[in-house]
Design an enzyme around this catalytic site. Structure first.
Site, PDB file in Angstrom:
ATOM      1  N   HIS A  67      65.968   5.983  40.635  1.00 38.50           N
ATOM      2  CA  HIS A  67      65.935   5.927  42.099  1.00 38.50           C
ATOM      3  C   HIS A  67      64.968   4.859  42.578  1.00 38.50           C
ATOM      4  CE1 HIS A  67      62.626   8.963  41.337  1.00 38.50           C
ATOM      5  NE2 HIS A  67      62.027   8.282  42.302  1.00 38.50           N
ATOM      6  N   GLU A  90      61.154  15.312  50.388  1.00 35.94           N
ATOM      7  CA  GLU A  90      61.985  14.210  49.907  1.00 35.94           C
ATOM      8  C   GLU A  90      63.467  14.524  50.020  1.00 35.94           C
ATOM      9  OE1 GLU A  90      60.157  14.405  45.922  1.00 35.94           O
ATOM     10  OE2 GLU A  90      62.179  14.752  45.187  1.00 35.94           O
ATOM     11  N   GLN A 125      65.556   7.573  47.267  1.00 38.40           N
ATOM     12  CA  GLN A 125      64.716   8.750  47.500  1.00 38.40           C
ATOM     13  C   GLN A 125      63.862   8.484  48.742  1.00 38.40           C
ATOM     14  OE1 GLN A 125      61.122   9.355  45.038  1.00 38.40           O
ATOM     15  NE2 GLN A 125      62.001  11.339  44.488  1.00 38.40           N
ATOM     16  N   HIS A 127      58.221   2.812  45.505  1.00 32.53           N
ATOM     17  CA  HIS A 127      58.235   2.699  44.042  1.00 32.53           C
ATOM     18  C   HIS A 127      59.659   2.533  43.525  1.00 32.53           C
ATOM     19  CE1 HIS A 127      58.797   7.156  44.558  1.00 32.53           C
ATOM     20  NE2 HIS A 127      59.589   7.013  43.526  1.00 32.53           N
ATOM     21  N   GLU A 163      57.868   4.392  38.175  1.00 38.11           N
ATOM     22  CA  GLU A 163      57.969   5.793  37.767  1.00 38.11           C
ATOM     23  C   GLU A 163      58.942   5.905  36.605  1.00 38.11           C
ATOM     24  OE1 GLU A 163      58.980   8.387  41.070  1.00 38.11           O
ATOM     25  OE2 GLU A 163      59.705   9.944  39.713  1.00 38.11           O
TER      26      GLU A 163
HETATM   27  C1  MC0 Z   1      48.985   1.314  46.180  1.00 39.74           C
HETATM   28  N1  MC0 Z   1      49.152   0.043  45.814  1.00 39.74           N
HETATM   29  C2  MC0 Z   1      50.459  -0.201  45.651  1.00 39.74           C
HETATM   30  C3  MC0 Z   1      51.100   1.020  45.954  1.00 39.74           C
HETATM   31  N2  MC0 Z   1      50.156   1.933  46.282  1.00 39.74           N
HETATM   32  N3  MC0 Z   1      51.130  -1.292  45.275  1.00 39.74           N
HETATM   33  C4  MC0 Z   1      52.480  -1.203  45.202  1.00 39.74           C
HETATM   34  N4  MC0 Z   1      53.164  -0.064  45.499  1.00 39.74           N
HETATM   35  C5  MC0 Z   1      52.516   1.056  45.868  1.00 39.74           C
HETATM   36  N5  MC0 Z   1      53.205   2.164  46.131  1.00 39.74           N
HETATM   37  C6  MC0 Z   1      48.125  -0.956  45.597  1.00 39.74           C
HETATM   38  C7  MC0 Z   1      47.059  -0.942  46.663  1.00 39.74           C
HETATM   39  O1  MC0 Z   1      47.508  -1.672  47.792  1.00 39.74           O
HETATM   40  C8  MC0 Z   1      45.914  -1.585  45.944  1.00 39.74           C
HETATM   41  O2  MC0 Z   1      46.089  -2.984  45.953  1.00 39.74           O
HETATM   42  C9  MC0 Z   1      46.085  -1.106  44.505  1.00 39.74           C
HETATM   43  O3  MC0 Z   1      47.436  -0.643  44.408  1.00 39.74           O
HETATM   44  C10 MC0 Z   1      45.196   0.027  44.040  1.00 39.74           C
HETATM   45  O4  MC0 Z   1      44.940   0.827  45.077  1.00 39.74           O
HETATM   46  P1  MC0 Z   1      43.814   1.951  44.948  1.00 39.74           P
HETATM   47  O5  MC0 Z   1      43.068   1.973  46.221  1.00 39.74           O
HETATM   48  O6  MC0 Z   1      43.063   1.834  43.688  1.00 39.74           O
HETATM   49  O7  MC0 Z   1      44.615   3.215  44.746  1.00 39.74           O
HETATM   50  P2  MC0 Z   1      45.353   4.098  45.792  1.00 39.74           P
HETATM   51  O8  MC0 Z   1      44.412   5.169  46.225  1.00 39.74           O
HETATM   52  O9  MC0 Z   1      46.016   3.264  46.821  1.00 39.74           O
HETATM   53  O10 MC0 Z   1      46.466   4.743  44.860  1.00 39.74           O
HETATM   54  C11 MC0 Z   1      47.498   3.985  44.353  1.00 39.74           C
HETATM   55  C12 MC0 Z   1      48.156   4.756  43.207  1.00 39.74           C
HETATM   56  C13 MC0 Z   1      48.495   6.181  43.737  1.00 39.74           C
HETATM   57  C14 MC0 Z   1      49.407   4.001  42.810  1.00 39.74           C
HETATM   58  C15 MC0 Z   1      47.201   4.835  42.013  1.00 39.74           C
HETATM   59  O11 MC0 Z   1      49.281   6.103  44.902  1.00 39.74           O
HETATM   60  C16 MC0 Z   1      49.198   7.031  42.719  1.00 39.74           C
HETATM   61  O12 MC0 Z   1      48.600   7.621  41.820  1.00 39.74           O
HETATM   62  N6  MC0 Z   1      50.551   7.143  42.829  1.00 39.74           N
HETATM   63  C17 MC0 Z   1      51.373   7.956  41.924  1.00 39.74           C
HETATM   64  C18 MC0 Z   1      51.873   9.205  42.600  1.00 39.74           C
HETATM   65  C19 MC0 Z   1      52.722   8.947  43.818  1.00 39.74           C
HETATM   66  O13 MC0 Z   1      52.806   7.836  44.331  1.00 39.74           O
HETATM   67  N7  MC0 Z   1      53.330  10.010  44.341  1.00 39.74           N
HETATM   68  C20 MC0 Z   1      54.219   9.951  45.507  1.00 39.74           C
HETATM   69  C21 MC0 Z   1      55.638   9.908  45.131  1.00 39.74           C
HETATM   70  P3  MC0 Z   1      45.002  -3.996  46.529  1.00 39.74           P
HETATM   71  O14 MC0 Z   1      45.551  -5.354  46.233  1.00 39.74           O
HETATM   72  O15 MC0 Z   1      44.915  -3.660  47.994  1.00 39.74           O
HETATM   73  O16 MC0 Z   1      43.755  -3.669  45.752  1.00 39.74           O
HETATM   74  S1  MC0 Z   1      56.133  11.420  44.397  1.00 39.74           S
HETATM   75  C22 MC0 Z   1      57.674  11.165  43.802  1.00 39.74           C
HETATM   76  O17 MC0 Z   1      58.207  10.114  43.970  1.00 39.74           O
HETATM   77  C23 MC0 Z   1      58.308  12.310  43.053  1.00 39.74           C
HETATM   78  C24 MC0 Z   1      58.284  13.558  43.808  1.00 39.74           C
HETATM   79  C25 MC0 Z   1      59.665  12.014  42.449  1.00 39.74           C
HETATM   80  O18 MC0 Z   1      60.042  10.851  42.303  1.00 39.74           O
HETATM   81  O19 MC0 Z   1      60.368  12.952  42.055  1.00 39.74           O
END
Ligand code: MC0
Length: 157
Positions: A10, A46, A63, A87, A137
């Site tokens: 997705h 979602e 999604q 993502h 993912e």
């Molecule tokens: C953050 N960054 C991204 C981003 N989110 N870049 C691309 N795509 C994204 N979605 C960038 C920020 O702008 C920053 O860049 C850098 O990553 C690190 O940011 P950070 O401040 O260290 O971290 P956070 O607090 O922004 O967290 C980012 C992170 C977090 C990806 C680690 O969102 C995470 O753990 N995500 C995994 C879980 C998730 O997203 N769940 C929701 C979907 P700069 O250049 O500004 O430093 S759940 C889902 O989808 C499930 C239910 C399913 O599929 O079934």
């Protein structure tokens, strides 16, 4: 070597209003919502919009993700970037093994062990900064009938 990733499972799209966005995809693209759920752990409501079946017997979806908590990853993303692609998720037959193999190359795996994903799947995320700026993912589908509109079992043909 067998391919680790066998399809696009997705594309995750962050939005403020799930119902309004689902309506947009119905009107403009012609996609219907195949499944809806709340994932409390991830802090999202979602909707899965089925796009097409894939060679491995599963399917590809859009999604739509609406945050249910202000501190959830999708809420943080929306505040920073606004609505749009959040993502890309790839299907794999064994999410733990694939995450371990990719993690072994130095890419940061964000989930120590697989978590619960949409429609009974198991998922793990890879850090966007190690994947060319794309939050990535890995998805192991439940392998059940929910992947197919005719209700037949999904899995290798
Ligand atoms: C953050 N960054 C991204 C981003 N989110 N870049 C691309 N795509 C994204 N979605 C960038 C920020 O702008 C920053 O860049 C850098 O990553 C690190 O940011 P950070 O401040 O260290 O971290 P956070 O607090 O922004 O967290 C980012 C992170 C977090 C990806 C680690 O969102 C995470 O753990 N995500 C995994 C879980 C998730 O997203 N769940 C929701 C979907 P700069 O250049 O500004 O430093 S759940 C889902 O989808 C499930 C239910 C399913 O599929 O079934």
């Amino acid at each position: 070597m067998e391919p680790l990733l066998t399809r696009i499972d997705h594309v995750g799209i962050a939005c403020f209003d799930l119902d309004a966005t689902a309506d947009l995809y119905r009107r403009v693209h012609g996609f219907e919502v195949a499944h809806e759920e709340v994932n409390e752990e991830q802090g999202v409501r979602e909707a899965m919009l089925r796009v097409n079946g894939t060679d491995d017997g599963h399917a590809t979806y859009l999604q739509l993700l609406e945050p249910v908590r202000e501190d959830s990853p999708v809420a943080v993303f929306l505040a920073r970037h606004g609505e749009g692609v959040h993502h890309v998720a790839f299907g794999t037959g064994d999410v733990a093994a694939t995450a371990a193999e990719i993690g072994g190359t130095g890419v940061r795996v964000l989930d120590e062990s697989p978590r619960a994903g949409s429609m009974g799947s198991s998922i793990a995320f890879l850090h966007p900064k190690d994947c060319g700026g794309v939050l990535t993912e890995l998805v192991q589908a439940a392998g059940g009938a929910d992947d197919r509109p005719d209700g037949s079992a999904a899995g290798p043909e």
